[in-house]
Design a protein around this motif. Structure first.
Motif, mmCIF file in Angstrom:
data_model
loop_
_atom_site.group_PDB
_atom_site.id
_atom_site.type_symbol
_atom_site.label_atom_id
_atom_site.label_comp_id
_atom_site.label_asym_id
_atom_site.label_seq_id
_atom_site.Cartn_x
_atom_site.Cartn_y
_atom_site.Cartn_z
ATOM 1 N N UNK A 135 -4.725 15.374 6.036
ATOM 2 C CA UNK A 135 -5.694 14.437 6.624
ATOM 3 C C UNK A 135 -5.458 13.034 6.066
ATOM 4 N N UNK A 136 -4.226 12.555 6.249
ATOM 5 C CA UNK A 136 -3.784 11.317 5.600
ATOM 6 C C UNK A 136 -4.537 10.076 6.064
ATOM 7 N N UNK A 137 -5.204 10.137 7.216
ATOM 8 C CA UNK A 137 -6.000 8.982 7.638
ATOM 9 C C UNK A 137 -7.098 8.658 6.629
ATOM 10 N N UNK A 138 -7.498 9.679 5.830
ATOM 11 C CA UNK A 138 -8.522 9.459 4.808
ATOM 12 C C UNK A 138 -8.059 8.470 3.745
ATOM 13 N N UNK A 139 -6.744 8.319 3.569
ATOM 14 C CA UNK A 139 -6.238 7.358 2.600
ATOM 15 C C UNK A 139 -6.722 5.956 2.947
ATOM 16 N N UNK A 140 -6.674 5.624 4.231
ATOM 17 C CA UNK A 140 -7.128 4.298 4.664
ATOM 18 C C UNK A 140 -8.636 4.236 4.820
ATOM 19 N N UNK A 141 -9.216 5.291 5.384
ATOM 20 C CA UNK A 141 -10.643 5.238 5.710
ATOM 21 C C UNK A 141 -11.526 5.410 4.481
ATOM 22 N N UNK A 142 -11.097 6.247 3.532
ATOM 23 C CA UNK A 142 -11.934 6.578 2.383
ATOM 24 C C UNK A 142 -11.407 6.014 1.073
ATOM 25 N N UNK A 143 -10.146 5.571 1.064
ATOM 26 C CA UNK A 143 -9.457 5.345 -0.187
ATOM 27 C C UNK A 143 -9.963 4.224 -1.059
ATOM 28 N N UNK A 144 -10.800 3.353 -0.539
ATOM 29 C CA UNK A 144 -11.256 2.246 -1.364
ATOM 30 C C UNK A 144 -12.767 2.277 -1.607
ATOM 31 N N UNK A 145 -13.539 2.509 -0.569
ATOM 32 C CA UNK A 145 -14.982 2.352 -0.741
ATOM 33 C C UNK A 145 -15.766 3.653 -0.601
ATOM 34 N N UNK A 146 -15.072 4.808 -0.622
ATOM 35 C CA UNK A 146 -15.800 6.073 -0.542
ATOM 36 C C UNK A 146 -15.209 7.101 -1.513
ATOM 37 N N UNK A 147 -13.912 7.308 -1.443
ATOM 38 C CA UNK A 147 -13.212 8.234 -2.350
ATOM 39 C C UNK A 147 -12.113 7.444 -3.056
#
Length: 459
Positions: A135-147
């Motif tokens: 689920x590599x899209x999580x790197x951009x979507x979550x990687x800074x302000x969520x995870x």
């Protein structure tokens, strides 16, 4: 050779679109970003290379449900050399899986677990052949302000320079390739098939208020088949589920504050058709291996086309006709903006962090984690960029509600897909759609199990 290996290990005669190209790239030791639609067999893209190379594979996974489902599927297919550690396990199960890591062919772990110094040492002596970023899209979507640990994924991959990296996702924002190249300080080759799921029709309805939405919903779910209803918050999740249950339907709820056991129970009931309807926040869906979901309803619009495509992609994994319906009323825009921007980290927050002044504890924790890998100037650029991206994505979804042209074309254009073959049942703006008619039965009295019968005898 590849087809022979496919037949030997999985019994299949042919690959699905994109699988062979991704596997060939991985076997050539090329770091690869593979973008395949939901249900197209992404897990095969790392399982087959693992069997061919006979080296262990590390799968970095963002969600417990995703790990559990993939481990279960492997074990059902006869693979026993697999370990998985996550926070939902009891201590005995956790220790058992930790002890298996060094002898496992497939190792499932979260980024938070891996970035603890003691835990990464568990892998130090392994000759990893492949590292999978699921689920590599999580790197951009979550990687800074969520995870924030997701943004530090390069710390992990750098420790295993001999391993090829495979990033997998069903949806890729236009900037995903650049993001993961930057996060991992390497260069990925992108292999992409269409994100278009032509067995899912798209439609949208505007209402004056939530009462109008609810009235429509309670009538519609009579014939919607297995259904996920996405909402924006835990509070609304509970309220809506109660209304549906009161109407007579067995209904599950799913949100991030449930315990692991509660989430697991709801998933199990939904997968086994014990309940026809789930009301959920965006925490639900990844890793839910239910192929016959017929309807996805967004009671609130998601905040980006990427989230929307991910969530509707959970319908129709069996290839049968399914439907995605989004709802909107004017107050929703304030709700969506609040979700998107209220807790965003700003340049002012970073300035306060640098000077040691008081700052929100959650933001302080995230910035402390990120500052271990990124300079403060880099973080300013990162969060300014993230804010601009959120605005663009939000405006795209607000535009979706007033659209009078093809919804499929509108969404896929956001991901750089322009040459699209429209299915017969495309969307409500360019097709004469008929809603599916799959009856959802109303709740029936549950049979008591043996222990409950005993308890009743002595009460």
């Amino acid at each position: 050779m590849l087809h022979d290996a496919l037949k030997k290990w999985f019994g299949f005669d042919s690959f699905k679109d994109g699988q062979e190209a991704i596997i060939s790239s991985v076997l050539n030791q090329t770091n690869t970003l593979g973008i395949l639609p939901t249900g197209s067999g992404k897990s095969l893209c790392y399982q087959l290379p693992t069997y061919i190379n006979q080296k262990p594979t590390l799968i970095v996974s963002p969600l417990i449900s995703l790990m559990d489902d993939q481990v279960m599927q492997m074990k059902l297919n006869g693979e026993t050399s697999v370990s998985c550690v996550h926070s939902g396990m009891d201590e005995q199960e956790r220790q058992f899986n930790l002890s298996k890591i060094k002898s496992s062919r497939f190792i499932f772990l979260s980024p938070e677990f891996l970035l603890q110094p003691f835990n990464i040492k568990l892998l130090n002596h392994l000759d990893l052949g492949l590292i999978v970023l699921d689920e590599a899209h999580c790197l951009s979507e979550w990687g800074y302000d969520f995870r924030p640990h997701y943004a530090l994924i390069g710390k992990i991959t750098r420790q295993f320079p001999q391993a090829t990296i495979l990033a997998l996702t069903a949806t890729a924002q236009p900037y995903l390739l650049n993001d993961i190249n930057h996060m991992l300080n390497t260069k990925f080759t992108e292999i992409k098939t269409t994100m278009n799921r032509d067995n899912i029709s798209l439609s949208h309805l505007n209402f004056d208020n939530d009462e109008g939405k609810l009235s429509w919903l309670l009538e519609f779910i009579q014939h919607s088949g297995p259904t996920i209803i996405y909402v924006s918050s835990k509070k609304i999740c509970l309220t809506l589920a109660q209304a549906i249950y009161k109407e007579g339907y067995l209904t599950g709820i799913y949100h991030g504050d449930l315990t692991y056991q509660e989430r697991h129970t709801v998933q199990h009931q939904f997968i086994n058709n014990e309940i026809p309807i789930i009301v959920a926040t965006s925490a639900f869906g990844m890793g839910i291996n239910k192929k016959d979901i017929r309807t996805i309803i967004h009671f609130h619009l998601p905040t980006s086309p990427s989230s929307y495509m991910q969530e509707i992609g959970r319908a129709g994994r069996d290839g049968e006709m399914s439907q995605a319906i989004s709802l909107y009323q004017p107050d929703d825009s304030f709700l969506l903006e609040t979700l998107l921007f209220t807790d965003s980290i700003t340049e002012d927050d970073i300035t306060l962090f640098e000077s040691g002044d008081l700052i929100d504890p959650i933001k302080l924790e995230m910035l402390t984690i990120l500052n271990d890998y990124y300079s403060l100037n880099e973080l300013i650029t990162i969060f300014n960029t993230a804010y601009q991206r959120k605005q663009i994505a939000y405006k795209k979804m607000i535009g979706y509600k007033m659209l009078d042209s093809c919804r499929r074309q509108f969404l896929l254009n956001y991901f750089g897909e322009h040459d699209i073959t429209k299915p017969v049942n495309c969307c409500d703006n360019d097709s004469e759609l008929k809603n599916l008619a799959i009856y959802n039965r109303k709740k029936v009295k549950r049979k008591m199990n043996y222990n409950e019968k005993l308890q009743n005898l002595f009460n």
